[in-house]
Scaffold this motif. Structure first.
Motif, PDB file in Angstrom:
ATOM      1  N   TYR A 199       0.785  -1.146   0.137  1.00  0.00           N
ATOM      2  CA  TYR A 199      -0.093  -0.072   0.173  1.00  0.00           C
ATOM      3  C   TYR A 199       0.982   1.347   0.270  1.00  0.00           C
ATOM      4  CZ  TYR A 199      -2.987   3.506   2.226  1.00  0.00           C
ATOM      5  OH  TYR A 199      -3.817   4.631   2.254  1.00  0.00           O
ATOM      6  N   ASN A 200       1.655   1.272   0.821  1.00  0.00           N
ATOM      7  CA  ASN A 200       2.744   2.515   0.857  1.00  0.00           C
ATOM      8  C   ASN A 200       3.560   2.653  -0.228  1.00  0.00           C
ATOM      9  OD1 ASN A 200       5.333   3.658   2.637  1.00  0.00           O
ATOM     10  ND2 ASN A 200       3.357   4.257   3.270  1.00  0.00           N
ATOM     11  N   PHE A 201       4.039   1.622  -0.805  1.00  0.00           N
ATOM     12  CA  PHE A 201       4.925   1.532  -1.848  1.00  0.00           C
ATOM     13  C   PHE A 201       4.062   2.352  -3.090  1.00  0.00           C
ATOM     14  CE2 PHE A 201       5.791  -0.408  -6.145  1.00  0.00           C
ATOM     15  CZ  PHE A 201       7.107  -0.111  -6.001  1.00  0.00           C
ATOM     16  N   PHE A 202       2.847   1.807  -3.348  1.00  0.00           N
ATOM     17  CA  PHE A 202       2.063   2.423  -4.514  1.00  0.00           C
ATOM     18  C   PHE A 202       1.421   3.788  -4.340  1.00  0.00           C
ATOM     19  CE2 PHE A 202       1.494  -2.168  -6.126  1.00  0.00           C
ATOM     20  CZ  PHE A 202       1.344  -1.764  -7.401  1.00  0.00           C
ATOM     21  N   LYS A 203       1.142   4.072  -2.947  1.00  0.00           N
ATOM     22  CA  LYS A 203       0.914   5.609  -2.707  1.00  0.00           C
ATOM     23  C   LYS A 203       2.103   6.597  -2.946  1.00  0.00           C
ATOM     24  CE  LYS A 203      -3.371   5.753  -0.871  1.00  0.00           C
ATOM     25  NZ  LYS A 203      -4.348   7.044  -1.436  1.00  0.00           N
ATOM     26  N   SER A 204       3.312   5.960  -2.519  1.00  0.00           N
ATOM     27  CA  SER A 204       4.337   7.168  -2.846  1.00  0.00           C
ATOM     28  C   SER A 204       4.813   6.946  -4.412  1.00  0.00           C
ATOM     29  CB  SER A 204       5.552   6.234  -2.156  1.00  0.00           C
ATOM     30  OG  SER A 204       6.232   4.991  -2.443  1.00  0.00           O
ATOM     31  N   LYS A 227       2.942 -15.819 -15.686  1.00  0.00           N
ATOM     32  CA  LYS A 227       3.323 -14.666 -16.282  1.00  0.00           C
ATOM     33  C   LYS A 227       2.618 -13.791 -16.690  1.00  0.00           C
ATOM     34  CE  LYS A 227       8.039 -16.204 -16.350  1.00  0.00           C
ATOM     35  NZ  LYS A 227       8.820 -15.106 -15.642  1.00  0.00           N
ATOM     36  N   TRP A 228       2.606 -12.524 -16.474  1.00  0.00           N
ATOM     37  CA  TRP A 228       1.338 -11.566 -16.862  1.00  0.00           C
ATOM     38  C   TRP A 228       1.741 -10.892 -18.059  1.00  0.00           C
ATOM     39  CZ3 TRP A 228      -2.470 -12.749 -13.838  1.00  0.00           C
ATOM     40  CH2 TRP A 228      -2.295 -13.100 -12.511  1.00  0.00           C
ATOM     41  N   HIS A 229       0.613 -10.470 -18.697  1.00  0.00           N
ATOM     42  CA  HIS A 229       0.842  -9.579 -20.025  1.00  0.00           C
ATOM     43  C   HIS A 229       1.516  -8.157 -19.549  1.00  0.00           C
ATOM     44  CE1 HIS A 229       0.303  -7.656 -23.764  1.00  0.00           C
ATOM     45  NE2 HIS A 229      -0.266  -6.662 -23.153  1.00  0.00           N
ATOM     46  N   HIS A 230       2.759  -7.861 -20.227  1.00  0.00           N
ATOM     47  CA  HIS A 230       3.541  -6.724 -19.585  1.00  0.00           C
ATOM     48  C   HIS A 230       2.637  -5.513 -20.324  1.00  0.00           C
ATOM     49  CE1 HIS A 230       6.828  -3.965 -19.110  1.00  0.00           C
ATOM     50  NE2 HIS A 230       7.530  -4.923 -18.454  1.00  0.00           N
ATOM     51  N   THR A 231       2.694  -4.584 -19.282  1.00  0.00           N
ATOM     52  CA  THR A 231       1.802  -3.172 -19.447  1.00  0.00           C
ATOM     53  C   THR A 231       2.868  -2.162 -19.666  1.00  0.00           C
ATOM     54  OG1 THR A 231       1.579  -3.005 -17.317  1.00  0.00           O
ATOM     55  CG2 THR A 231      -0.399  -4.108 -18.648  1.00  0.00           C
ATOM     56  N   HIS A 232       2.294  -0.998 -19.672  1.00  0.00           N
ATOM     57  CA  HIS A 232       3.183   0.216 -19.784  1.00  0.00           C
ATOM     58  C   HIS A 232       2.843   1.121 -18.818  1.00  0.00           C
ATOM     59  CE1 HIS A 232       4.826  -1.192 -23.730  1.00  0.00           C
ATOM     60  NE2 HIS A 232       3.676  -1.495 -24.015  1.00  0.00           N
ATOM     61  N   TYR A 233       2.968   0.784 -17.603  1.00  0.00           N
ATOM     62  CA  TYR A 233       2.625   1.500 -16.280  1.00  0.00           C
ATOM     63  C   TYR A 233       3.507   2.718 -16.226  1.00  0.00           C
ATOM     64  CZ  TYR A 233       1.396   2.525 -11.352  1.00  0.00           C
ATOM     65  OH  TYR A 233       0.850   3.162 -10.540  1.00  0.00           O
ATOM     66  N   LYS A 234       2.993   3.971 -16.015  1.00  0.00           N
ATOM     67  CA  LYS A 234       3.829   4.916 -15.969  1.00  0.00           C
ATOM     68  C   LYS A 234       3.629   5.879 -14.464  1.00  0.00           C
ATOM     69  CE  LYS A 234       5.931   5.071 -19.987  1.00  0.00           C
ATOM     70  NZ  LYS A 234       7.335   4.820 -20.018  1.00  0.00           N
ATOM     71  N   ILE A 235       4.834   6.356 -13.951  1.00  0.00           N
ATOM     72  CA  ILE A 235       4.723   6.937 -12.716  1.00  0.00           C
ATOM     73  C   ILE A 235       4.876   8.445 -13.058  1.00  0.00           C
ATOM     74  CG2 ILE A 235       5.915   7.450 -10.632  1.00  0.00           C
ATOM     75  CD1 ILE A 235       6.828   4.513 -10.694  1.00  0.00           C
ATOM     76  N   HIS A 236       3.517   9.229 -13.169  1.00  0.00           N
ATOM     77  CA  HIS A 236       3.823  10.546 -13.602  1.00  0.00           C
ATOM     78  C   HIS A 236       4.027  11.713 -12.331  1.00  0.00           C
ATOM     79  CE1 HIS A 236       2.370   9.393 -17.520  1.00  0.00           C
ATOM     80  NE2 HIS A 236       1.472   8.684 -16.879  1.00  0.00           N
ATOM     81  N   HIS A 237       3.571  11.199 -11.121  1.00  0.00           N
ATOM     82  CA  HIS A 237       3.717  12.237 -10.141  1.00  0.00           C
ATOM     83  C   HIS A 237       3.985  11.327  -8.701  1.00  0.00           C
ATOM     84  CE1 HIS A 237       2.080  15.235 -12.569  1.00  0.00           C
ATOM     85  NE2 HIS A 237       1.215  14.502 -12.777  1.00  0.00           N
ATOM     86  N   PRO A 238       5.145  10.994  -8.620  1.00  0.00           N
ATOM     87  CA  PRO A 238       5.666  10.275  -7.424  1.00  0.00           C
ATOM     88  C   PRO A 238       5.686  11.067  -6.285  1.00  0.00           C
ATOM     89  CG  PRO A 238       7.611  10.708  -8.748  1.00  0.00           C
ATOM     90  CD  PRO A 238       6.314  10.833  -9.446  1.00  0.00           C
ATOM     91  N   ARG A 239       5.378  10.672  -4.835  1.00  0.00           N
ATOM     92  CA  ARG A 239       5.120  11.457  -3.857  1.00  0.00           C
ATOM     93  C   ARG A 239       6.375  11.133  -2.833  1.00  0.00           C
ATOM     94  NH1 ARG A 239      -0.412   9.059  -4.282  1.00  0.00           N
ATOM     95  NH2 ARG A 239      -1.490  10.647  -5.057  1.00  0.00           N
ATOM     96  N   PRO A 240       7.490  11.550  -3.016  1.00  0.00           N
ATOM     97  CA  PRO A 240       8.799  11.168  -1.934  1.00  0.00           C
ATOM     98  C   PRO A 240       8.505  11.949  -0.671  1.00  0.00           C
ATOM     99  CG  PRO A 240       9.319  13.066  -3.918  1.00  0.00           C
ATOM    100  CD  PRO A 240       8.037  12.378  -4.299  1.00  0.00           C
ATOM    101  N   LYS A 241       7.540  13.171  -0.834  1.00  0.00           N
ATOM    102  CA  LYS A 241       7.461  13.779   0.494  1.00  0.00           C
ATOM    103  C   LYS A 241       6.508  12.970   1.443  1.00  0.00           C
ATOM    104  CE  LYS A 241       8.178  18.706  -0.935  1.00  0.00           C
ATOM    105  NZ  LYS A 241       7.600  19.831  -1.262  1.00  0.00           N
ATOM    106  N   MET A 242       6.103  11.653   1.120  1.00  0.00           N
ATOM    107  CA  MET A 242       4.970  11.188   1.939  1.00  0.00           C
ATOM    108  C   MET A 242       5.991  10.148   2.790  1.00  0.00           C
ATOM    109  SD  MET A 242       2.822   8.369  -0.124  1.00  0.00           S
ATOM    110  CE  MET A 242       2.435   7.439   1.441  1.00  0.00           C
ATOM    111  N   LEU A 243       7.261  10.111   2.358  1.00  0.00           N
ATOM    112  CA  LEU A 243       8.492   9.191   2.934  1.00  0.00           C
ATOM    113  C   LEU A 243       9.414   9.917   3.503  1.00  0.00           C
ATOM    114  CD1 LEU A 243       8.675   6.846  -0.020  1.00  0.00           C
ATOM    115  CD2 LEU A 243       7.594   6.453   2.137  1.00  0.00           C
ATOM    116  N   ALA A 244      10.079   9.612   4.759  1.00  0.00           N
ATOM    117  CA  ALA A 244      11.028  10.417   5.341  1.00  0.00           C
ATOM    118  C   ALA A 244      12.508  10.165   4.854  1.00  0.00           C
ATOM    119  CB  ALA A 244      11.158  10.192   6.891  1.00  0.00           C
ATOM    120  N   THR A 245      13.246  11.008   4.480  1.00  0.00           N
ATOM    121  CA  THR A 245      14.855  10.932   4.240  1.00  0.00           C
ATOM    122  C   THR A 245      15.615  10.585   5.652  1.00  0.00           C
ATOM    123  OG1 THR A 245      15.272  13.316   4.714  1.00  0.00           O
ATOM    124  CG2 THR A 245      14.561  12.446   2.614  1.00  0.00           C
TER     125      THR A 245
END
Length: 357
Positions: free
Chosen positions: A119-124, A206-224
């Motif tokens: 959940y946290n991975f996909f949200k971020s 084996k799943w059919h390979h899609t073309h998933y794109k990450i347009h707006h990642p949220r690094p600010k929801m994770l701590a450095t």
């Protein structure tokens, strides 16, 4: 015929959107079971590959939460604080046949850490439509009428096998032949039922390979690491008056440095951490990923984790036990909460950072 299929797909998507409101974090098994095999809904298991093969929700993908954290040999995340660089995450998600438009239902057995890691991975990574199955795979099994029939057949099979052995020992050929036929009939019935089960065994296809794109990642929801280091300094200086809380969610043998995991050079914990093992969040009595809200609220307040604080939680790799604590806080409406994604893997390997045992 084509119009009928389109209508059916639309109905499936509508029912999914109706059940899953945008502001929800969790979904209950009673709701989730209606979405299995629905178009546009993908169940993702956060448990290990071995656990997945031992039993998984039909049609689900396997993304082991522990492996979502990509670090070098020194524990450093290449695109800190993101668990993976976007291009790597895109390749991983595409390989699972997942589309940007899909609704993700993250699950594990029922305990919660691995489901919240997914959940946290996909949200971020900027995916909005992702939920945690509260009650997990076991919750789905409990709702499957075929599962009960299958389990009853397993009991019968064990009973007949025992009787067969007894007959064999007595050299009763007639009884042996009778039990052998019974066993074959039970096996055939189990085979037929097995294909209908909502939780099935076997390797991931084996799943059919899609073309998933990450347009707006949220690094600010994770701590450095820098954020957590600054919070540590404030805690050591101001104690309980600090506006920060760092939560170590691991077991006591990890916290005191007795047990080291992976390639981490040092055992111990971040100075000033509050110890709240992830198990305090999971409801073991009801087999739910989270305890009741009033119980969670009382527990967190007892440890000084209040809504006015900025909270960072960590474990070994962030996605898992650390995400379990943070997701529980999100359920309670806490706003300033983050998983420290580098976690002990990063901190324990950096000799410039202080530790305590």
């Amino acid at each position: 015929m084509k119009q009928w299929l389109k209508a059916l797909c639309f109905a499936g998507l509508f029912s999914a959107s109706a059940l899953l409101a945008a502001d929800k974090i969790t979904i209950q098994p009673e709701e989730a079971v209606k979405l299995i095999d629905k178009p546009g809904v993908v169940f993702v298991s956060g448990d290990s590959e071995t656990a997945y093969e031992g039993g998984h929700i039909k049609g689900s993908r396997n993304m082991y939460a522990h492996h979502l954290h990509h670090a070098d040999i020194m524990g450093n995340l290449e695109c800190e604080p993101l668990y993976q660089c976007p291009e790597h995450a895109e390749h991983l998600i595409s390989g699972k046949g997942i589309e940007n438009s899909d609704t993700i239902i993250a699950y594990d057995n029922w305990r919660g850490p691995n489901a919240t890691g997914v959940y946290n991975f996909f949200k971020s990574m900027g995916h909005d439509k992702v939920y945690v199955l509260d009650g997990g795979q076991d919750g789905i099994k409990a709702l499957d009428p075929n599962q009960k029939l299958y389990d009853d057949l397993k009991k019968q099979k064990r009973s007949v096998k025992k009787a067969y052995k007894k007959a064999k020992k007595a050299k009763d050929l007639a009884l042996m032949a009778k039990y052998k036929i019974e066993l074959e009939n039970i096996k055939l019935e189990m085979k037929g039922l097995g294909k209908k089960l909502l939780v099935q065994r076997g390797k991931e296809p084996k799943w059919h390979h899609t073309h998933y794109k990450i347009h707006h990642p949220r690094p600010k929801m994770l701590a450095t690491t820098e954020e957590v280091y600054n919070a540590m300094q404030d805690i050591l200086k101001n104690g309980k008056k600090s506006k920060y809380v760092i939560v170590d969610t691991r077991s006591m043998i990890e916290i005191i440095g007795e047990r080291k995991m992976d390639n981490v050079a040092r055992g111990g914990h971040i100075p000033g951490s509050q110890f709240i093992e992830w198990k305090k969040v999971t409801d073991f009595d009801r087999k739910k990923s989270f305890r009741k809200p009033e119980e969670l609220r009382a527990m967190f307040e007892k440890y000084g984790v209040t809504p006015d604080k900025t909270v960072y939680a960590y474990c070994q790799v962030g996605a898992g036990r650390g995400s379990e604590i943070i997701t529980a806080l999100e359920l309670l409406g806490y706003k300033n909460v983050k998983v420290y994604s580098g976690a002990w893997d990063t901190w324990g390997n950096n000799m410039n950072l202080p530790i305590r045992r």
